[in-house]
Design a protein around this motif. Sequence first.
Motif, short mmCIF file in Angstrom:
data_model
loop_
_atom_site.label_atom_id
_atom_site.label_comp_id
_atom_site.label_asym_id
_atom_site.label_seq_id
_atom_site.Cartn_x
_atom_site.Cartn_y
_atom_site.Cartn_z
N UNK A 88 65.45 66.10 16.81
CA UNK A 88 65.55 66.31 18.24
C UNK A 88 64.81 67.57 18.67
N UNK A 89 64.00 67.43 19.71
CA UNK A 89 63.29 68.55 20.31
C UNK A 89 63.63 68.58 21.79
N UNK A 90 64.10 69.74 22.24
CA UNK A 90 64.42 69.93 23.65
C UNK A 90 63.63 71.14 24.12
N UNK A 91 62.87 70.98 25.18
CA UNK A 91 62.13 72.08 25.79
C UNK A 91 62.45 72.09 27.27
N UNK A 92 63.17 73.11 27.71
CA UNK A 92 63.64 73.16 29.09
C UNK A 92 63.52 74.58 29.62
N UNK A 93 62.61 74.84 30.52
CA UNK A 93 61.50 74.00 30.95
C UNK A 93 60.30 74.19 30.04
N UNK A 94 59.31 73.35 30.22
CA UNK A 94 58.06 73.49 29.47
C UNK A 94 56.90 73.41 30.45
N UNK A 95 57.02 74.13 31.54
CA UNK A 95 56.07 74.05 32.64
C UNK A 95 54.65 74.48 32.29
N UNK A 96 54.48 75.31 31.27
CA UNK A 96 53.15 75.78 30.90
C UNK A 96 52.64 75.20 29.59
N UNK A 97 53.50 74.53 28.86
CA UNK A 97 53.10 73.95 27.57
C UNK A 97 52.14 72.79 27.83
N UNK A 98 50.92 72.92 27.32
CA UNK A 98 49.88 71.94 27.59
C UNK A 98 49.96 70.70 26.72
N UNK A 99 50.42 70.88 25.47
CA UNK A 99 50.52 69.74 24.56
C UNK A 99 51.50 70.07 23.46
N UNK A 100 51.96 69.02 22.81
CA UNK A 100 52.82 69.17 21.64
C UNK A 100 51.93 69.10 20.41
N UNK A 101 52.30 69.75 19.32
CA UNK A 101 51.47 69.69 18.12
C UNK A 101 51.33 68.25 17.62
N UNK A 102 50.13 67.85 17.25
CA UNK A 102 49.92 66.48 16.75
C UNK A 102 50.71 66.24 15.47
N UNK A 103 50.98 67.29 14.71
CA UNK A 103 51.77 67.16 13.48
C UNK A 103 53.20 66.74 13.76
N UNK A 104 53.68 67.01 14.96
CA UNK A 104 55.03 66.62 15.34
C UNK A 104 55.22 65.11 15.23
N UNK A 105 54.19 64.36 15.56
CA UNK A 105 54.29 62.89 15.56
C UNK A 105 54.28 62.32 14.14
N UNK A 106 54.02 63.16 13.15
CA UNK A 106 54.07 62.72 11.75
C UNK A 106 55.46 62.89 11.16
N UNK A 107 56.35 63.53 11.90
CA UNK A 107 57.72 63.74 11.42
C UNK A 107 58.48 62.44 11.63
N UNK A 108 58.74 61.73 10.55
CA UNK A 108 59.34 60.40 10.62
C UNK A 108 60.76 60.39 11.16
N UNK A 109 61.47 61.50 11.02
CA UNK A 109 62.86 61.56 11.49
C UNK A 109 62.97 61.85 12.98
N UNK A 110 61.88 62.29 13.62
CA UNK A 110 61.93 62.62 15.04
C UNK A 110 62.25 61.38 15.86
N UNK A 111 63.31 61.47 16.64
CA UNK A 111 63.68 60.31 17.45
C UNK A 111 64.06 60.68 18.88
#
Length: 145
Positions: A88-111
């Motif tokens: 689980x990833x929670x970002x509150x707020x993330x008004x300036x974050x331009x992108x999430x790391x592409x490696x994050x999508x390789x984490x198989x447990x992320x749901x």
Amino acid sequence: MVRSVYQFPPILTDLSLSNTELMEDPMPMMEKLPRPQVLKLKQNSYLGRKLACVGSGGFPELKVLNLKSMYWLDEWTMGAGAMPKLESLIANPCAYLRKLPKELWCVKSLCKLDLHWPQTELRQGLRTFEDMEWRYDIQLYPYGI
């Protein structure tokens, strides 16, 4: 300044920082901790604009990452193999974050992904994952990709 990794108890599983006003990115040191399952970086915990989890085996047991009120965060990088058990990833707020790391999508447990007030660039980047709703519970506030 963040304590040395050796100053934290070795059985530490939950870590929450708030109002520490760190100027230096705490992630390179904290990712070496062996057991944290929950990490919460709350209001005024870190005042920088960049987070970097670059170790390939960093945060080996981390399941929940909560970035709360890190208003100026605009860049987050992550090494391949970091946070292998993140659910689980929670970002509150993330008004300036331009992108999430592409490696994050390789984490198989992320749901679960909760993003509050994502900017347009980040919101558009998430459209790639619209077809993967079966894998990810993506919640954007205000609502909708």
